[in-house]
Write a protein that holds these residues in place. Structure first.
Motif, PDB file in Angstrom:
ATOM      1  N   PRO A  42       0.808  -1.227   0.000  1.00 14.39           N
ATOM      2  CA  PRO A  42       0.000   0.000   0.000  1.00 14.39           C
ATOM      3  C   PRO A  42       0.839   1.273   0.000  1.00 14.39           C
ATOM      4  CG  PRO A  42      -0.135  -1.133   2.120  1.00 14.39           C
ATOM      5  CD  PRO A  42       0.562  -2.060   1.189  1.00 14.39           C
ATOM      6  N   THR A  43       2.142   1.129   0.235  1.00 16.17           N
ATOM      7  CA  THR A  43       3.037   2.299   0.205  1.00 16.17           C
ATOM      8  C   THR A  43       3.804   2.394  -1.110  1.00 16.17           C
ATOM      9  OG1 THR A  43       4.705   0.944   1.338  1.00 16.17           O
ATOM     10  CG2 THR A  43       3.326   2.377   2.704  1.00 16.17           C
ATOM     11  N   HIS A  44       3.424   1.603  -2.100  1.00 19.41           N
ATOM     12  CA  HIS A  44       4.089   1.629  -3.409  1.00 19.41           C
ATOM     13  C   HIS A  44       4.015   3.035  -4.005  1.00 19.41           C
ATOM     14  CE1 HIS A  44       4.842   0.773  -7.673  1.00 19.41           C
ATOM     15  NE2 HIS A  44       5.427  -0.361  -7.270  1.00 19.41           N
ATOM     16  N   ASP A  45       5.029   3.394  -4.793  1.00 16.92           N
ATOM     17  CA  ASP A  45       5.104   4.745  -5.364  1.00 16.92           C
ATOM     18  C   ASP A  45       3.897   5.095  -6.233  1.00 16.92           C
ATOM     19  OD1 ASP A  45       7.506   5.182  -4.142  1.00 16.92           O
ATOM     20  OD2 ASP A  45       8.739   4.696  -5.897  1.00 16.92           O
ATOM     21  N   MET A  46       3.230   4.086  -6.800  1.00 24.21           N
ATOM     22  CA  MET A  46       2.097   4.378  -7.679  1.00 24.21           C
ATOM     23  C   MET A  46       0.881   4.896  -6.905  1.00 24.21           C
ATOM     24  SD  MET A  46       0.431   0.671  -8.741  1.00 24.21           S
ATOM     25  CE  MET A  46      -0.977   1.439  -9.557  1.00 24.21           C
ATOM     26  N   PHE A  47       0.863   4.658  -5.608  1.00 22.04           N
ATOM     27  CA  PHE A  47      -0.305   5.059  -4.823  1.00 22.04           C
ATOM     28  C   PHE A  47      -0.112   6.468  -4.275  1.00 22.04           C
ATOM     29  CE2 PHE A  47      -0.356   0.296  -4.260  1.00 22.04           C
ATOM     30  CZ  PHE A  47      -1.337   0.105  -5.234  1.00 22.04           C
ATOM     31  N   ARG A  48      -0.570   7.431  -5.028  1.00 21.74           N
ATOM     32  CA  ARG A  48      -0.519   8.838  -4.646  1.00 21.74           C
ATOM     33  C   ARG A  48      -1.638   9.590  -5.356  1.00 21.74           C
ATOM     34  NH1 ARG A  48       5.011   8.958  -7.132  1.00 21.74           N
ATOM     35  NH2 ARG A  48       4.689   9.017  -9.391  1.00 21.74           N
ATOM     36  N   ASP A  49      -1.788  10.846  -4.997  1.00 21.78           N
ATOM     37  CA  ASP A  49      -2.843  11.689  -5.589  1.00 21.78           C
ATOM     38  C   ASP A  49      -4.222  11.043  -5.459  1.00 21.78           C
ATOM     39  OD1 ASP A  49      -0.884  13.527  -6.375  1.00 21.78           O
ATOM     40  OD2 ASP A  49      -0.533  12.455  -8.250  1.00 21.78           O
ATOM     41  N   GLY A  50      -4.485  10.455  -4.301  1.00 24.16           N
ATOM     42  CA  GLY A  50      -5.802   9.882  -4.030  1.00 24.16           C
ATOM     43  C   GLY A  50      -5.949   8.421  -4.391  1.00 24.16           C
ATOM     44  N   LEU A  51      -4.999   7.878  -5.133  1.00 21.57           N
ATOM     45  CA  LEU A  51      -5.068   6.459  -5.490  1.00 21.57           C
ATOM     46  C   LEU A  51      -4.466   5.630  -4.362  1.00 21.57           C
ATOM     47  CD1 LEU A  51      -5.706   4.288  -7.612  1.00 21.57           C
ATOM     48  CD2 LEU A  51      -3.351   4.554  -8.461  1.00 21.57           C
ATOM     49  N   THR A  52      -5.228   4.646  -3.894  1.00 17.88           N
ATOM     50  CA  THR A  52      -4.774   3.743  -2.840  1.00 17.88           C
ATOM     51  C   THR A  52      -4.825   2.313  -3.357  1.00 17.88           C
ATOM     52  OG1 THR A  52      -6.997   3.423  -1.942  1.00 17.88           O
ATOM     53  CG2 THR A  52      -5.715   5.270  -1.059  1.00 17.88           C
ATOM     54  N   LEU A  53      -4.240   1.409  -2.608  1.00 16.76           N
ATOM     55  CA  LEU A  53      -4.305  -0.006  -2.976  1.00 16.76           C
ATOM     56  C   LEU A  53      -5.754  -0.462  -3.040  1.00 16.76           C
ATOM     57  CD1 LEU A  53      -3.018  -2.775  -3.478  1.00 16.76           C
ATOM     58  CD2 LEU A  53      -2.793  -3.039  -0.992  1.00 16.76           C
ATOM     59  N   GLN A  54      -6.574  -0.010  -2.099  1.00 14.74           N
ATOM     60  CA  GLN A  54      -7.981  -0.402  -2.072  1.00 14.74           C
ATOM     61  C   GLN A  54      -8.724   0.121  -3.319  1.00 14.74           C
ATOM     62  OE1 GLN A  54      -6.298   0.681   0.570  1.00 14.74           O
ATOM     63  NE2 GLN A  54      -6.419  -1.087   1.938  1.00 14.74           N
ATOM     64  N   LYS A  55      -8.466   1.383  -3.660  1.00 10.25           N
ATOM     65  CA  LYS A  55      -9.145   1.962  -4.825  1.00 10.25           C
ATOM     66  C   LYS A  55      -8.664   1.299  -6.123  1.00 10.25           C
ATOM     67  CE  LYS A  55     -10.506   6.440  -6.749  1.00 10.25           C
ATOM     68  NZ  LYS A  55     -10.456   6.010  -8.140  1.00 10.25           N
ATOM     69  N   HIS A  56      -7.391   0.991  -6.160  1.00  6.21           N
ATOM     70  CA  HIS A  56      -6.809   0.304  -7.329  1.00  6.21           C
ATOM     71  C   HIS A  56      -7.509  -1.032  -7.563  1.00  6.21           C
ATOM     72  CE1 HIS A  56      -3.801  -0.888 -10.220  1.00  6.21           C
ATOM     73  NE2 HIS A  56      -3.304  -1.853  -9.452  1.00  6.21           N
TER      74      HIS A  56
END
Length: 516
Positions: free
Chosen positions: A419-433
Motif C-alpha cells: 500500500p506504500t508503493h510509489d504508484m499510490f498517490r494523488d488519491g489512489l490507494t491499494l484499495q481503490k486500485h
C-alpha cells in the motif's frame, strides 16, 4: 541579620554560616562545599525565595547555571523559612530515614509555598506521607533524579493546585495511585524511569488539561487506559519501553497454531548496566511474508521462487484464523494493532504465524464496540499503509482496525503491491486500485509472479481442462473479501469471524475443484 531580605540566592557554595556579600562576585575557582547550616535563614522572616541550585526562572527542569556541592541532610529548620520558592536542585543532599525527611513535615506549615524543587540530589528512603499536607496552593513539585523508593504517597492527590508534578528517575515501586486523577490542574506529569507496575490508572483520563505525560521505562502491564482519549490538549506522551511488558503479557495469554510461539523471555543488563530485554521465539526458517512478496533482487540469499495460489490462500486462512482467535476466543480480547507482511512469519511448510505483539492492546469485551466511535489523541498505533484510517483521525483501538489491516495484507498478497508503493498517490490507494479493477479487469492487476506460476502449472496439464478459470474465480472471491474488510468506515467492514469463514470456503472450494 538581613531583616528585610526577600530573596536569598546561593549559587556558589558558602564557607560558613555567613554568606559572602551578595553584591560580590565570588571567585569561581575557589568554590567550596559543605553542609547547610541549621540556622540558615534566622532573622529573615520576609524571605520569599531560597535558591541553592539555580539562578534561572523556576521551570520544569529548574534550570541552573552553577552546581553546588552541598552535602548532608536538609536541616528541618529550613521548613520554617516558609518561602514561596524553594530550590535545592543539583546538590548532594541526602536522606535515608524518616528523620532525614523531617524538613518536609516542617514545610507543611508553609501556606505560601508555590514552587518546590529538590531534584538531582541523593535523596533516598521513602517519601513521607506528610507531602500530602503541603500547601494546596503548591504549583510545581519537582523531585526527580534521586533515589527515592517505596510507594508514591496516596496523599499527593491532596495537592490540587499542582500544574507540574515531576519525579522521574527514582525507584518508586508498586502501582501509581489512582487518586492521581484528582490533580485536574496538571499540565505536565513526569514519572518515567521508575519501577511502577500494574496498570496505568484509568483516572489519568481526568487530567484534561495535561499537555505532557511521560510514563516510559516502568513495568506497567496491559494496554493504555481508554480514558486517555479525554486528553485532547496533550502534545507529548511517552510510554516507551513498556512495550516489552505489553508484548510479554499479550503473548502469555495466547496459544494458537497460527500465532508465533514464545520459547522464553529474559531481562538483564549489559556490561554498561543498560537494560537488556529479549523475547526468544520459535525459529521460522522461511522468514517473513514481506520478503516473499518483495524479494531484494540484489540479495543472493533472497532468490525466492514465489508463492503459488494455494500457498497464498493457506496464508490468508492462517492470518484470518489467528485474528479470529485473538478477537473472539481470548479472554479478554486482544487487538494486534500492527498487522503487516513483515510481522507474518513462515515456517518450513510456509504456514503463516502472526508475530510482533509490541503494539497489542488488551481490551475489555463490554468496551470493545463503543471504542469504534470514541476518540483518542494518544497517537497512531500501527504502520502507515496498513493502519486503519480512523486511527489517524483519533479513533480508539478496536478489532475493526485489525480487520482493515487484514484486508490490506490480503490485497497485497494477491496483487503484489504494498500500500506504500510509489504508484499510490494523488488519491489512489491499494484499495481503490483493486476496487476500480474489480471484477472485470482484476486479472490485469494480479501479482504477475502468481500468474506466471499458475500459467506454467496449467500448461503442463494434458486433460484439456481450463484451470486458469478456477484460479481467476478464487482470486476474484478472495479480493472481494479483502475489499469488504478494508472499507473506510469501521462499521461497514466484515467482522473477522465472517472473513475467516469466507476465506476457508474459497480455499476449500479451490482445493476440491483442482484435485478432481
Amino acid at each position: 541579620m538581613w531583616p528585610h531580605l526577600l530573596l536569598l540566592l546561593l549559587p556558589y557554595a558558602f564557607q560558613s554560616a555567613s554568606a559572602t556579600a551578595l553584591d560580590d562576585k565570588p571567585d569561581v575557582d575557589a568554590l567550596l562545599g559543605g553542609k547547610l547550616p541549621s540556622d540558615l535563614g534566622d532573622h529573615v522572616p520576609r524571605l520569599m525565595g531560597l535558591f541553592l541550585g539555580g539562578l534561572n526562572s523556576f521551570s520544569r527542569q529548574c534550570n541552573s547555571i552553577r552546581f553546588l556541592d552541598i552535602t548532608g541532610t536538609v536541616p528541618p529548620e529550613i521548613g520554617m523559612l516558609c518561602p514561596e520558592v524553594l530550590n535545592f536542585e543539583s546538590n548532594q543532599l541526602m536522606a535515608a530515614t524518616a528523620q532525614d525527611w523531617e524538613f518536609m513535615t516542617f514545610l507543611t506549615n508553609c501556606t505560601r509555598l508555590r514552587n518546590l524543587c529538590i531534584q538531582a540530589n541523593a535523596l533516598g528512603g521513602v517519601l513521607p506521607s506528610s507531602v500530602g499536607n503541603l500547601s494546596a496552593h503548591l504549583q510545581q513539585f519537582i523531585f526527580g533524579f534521586n533515589e527515592i523508593s517505596g510507594k508514591l504517597p496516596f496523599g499527593i492527590s491532596n495537592l490540587v493546585g499542582l500544574n507540574v508534578l515531576d519525579f522521574p528517575h527514582n525507584q518508586f515501586t508498586d502501582v501509581l495511585p489512582d487518586s492521581i486523577g484528582r490533580l485536574n490542574l496538571l499540565q505536565q506529569l513526569y514519572f518515567n524511569n521508575n519501577q511502577f507496575s500494574g496498570s496505568l490508572p484509568s483516572s489519568l483520563g481526568n487530567l484534561t488539561r495535561l499537555l505532557v505525560l511521560s510514563a516510559g521505562s516502568n513495568k506497567f502491564k496491559g494496554g493504555l487506559p481508554t480514558g486517555l482519549g479525554n486528553l485532547q490538549e496533550i502534545t507529548e506522551a511517552d510510554f516507551s519501553n513498556n512495550k516489552f511488558s505489553a508484548e510479554c503479557e499479550a503473548l502469555s495469554k495466547v496459544r494458537h497454531r497460527y500465532l508465533i510461539s514464545v520459547i522464553t523471555c529474559c531481562s538483564s543488563s549489559d556490561s554498561s548496566q543498560n537494560d537488556f530485554k529479549a523475547l526468544m521465539f520459535e525459529f521460522m526458517p522461511n522468514g517473513n511474508l514481506d520478503s516473499w512478496l518483495h524479494p531484494d533482487v540484489h540479495d543472493a540469499s533472497q532468490q525466492l521462487q514465489g508463492l503459488t495460489l494455494i500457498q497464498r490462500l493457506n496464508i490468508a486462512v492462517g492470518i484470518a484464523d489467528a485474528l479470529d482467535y485473538l478477537h473472539n476466543n481470548c479472554e479478554p480480547p486482544i487487538v494486534h494493532c500492527d498487522l503487516k507482511p513483515s510481522n507474518i512469519l513462515l515456517n518450513e511448510d510456509l504456514v503463516a504465524h502472526v508475530g510482533d505483539f509490541g503494539l497489542a492492546k488488551i481490551i475489555s469485551e463490554p468496551a470493545a464496540e463503543q471504542l469504534i466511535n470514541s476518540k483518542s489523541s494518544t497517537g497512531i498505533r500501527g504502520t502507515i499503509g496498513y493502519v486503519a484510517p480512523e486511527y489517524g483521525e483519533g479513533g480508539q483501538v478496536s478489532s475493526r482496525g485489525d480487520v482493515y489491516s487484514f484486508g490490506s495484507v490480503v490485497l497485497e498478497l494477491f496483487i503484489g503491491k504494498a500500500p506504500t508503493h510509489d504508484m499510490f498517490r494523488d488519491g489512489l490507494t491499494l484499495q481503490k486500485h483493486a476496487k476500480d479493477a474489480f471484477p472485470g479487469m482484476l486479472m490485469q492487476i494480479v501479482d504477475p509472479v502468481l500468474l506466471s506460476i499458475e500459467e506454467a502449472s496449467a500448461s503442463s496439464l494434458l486433460d484439456g481442462s481450463n484451470p486458469m478459470e478456477h484460479t481467476s474465480n478464487a482470486i476474484s472471491s478472495v479480493i472481494e473479501v479483502a475489499l469488504s474488510c478494508s472499507k473506510h468506515a469501521p462499521t461497514e467492514r466484515m467482522c473477522i469471524g465472517d472473513a475467516a469463514a469466507a476465506i476457508h470456503r474459497i480455499r476449500d472450494s479451490y482445493v476440491r475443484i483442482t484435485q478432481k
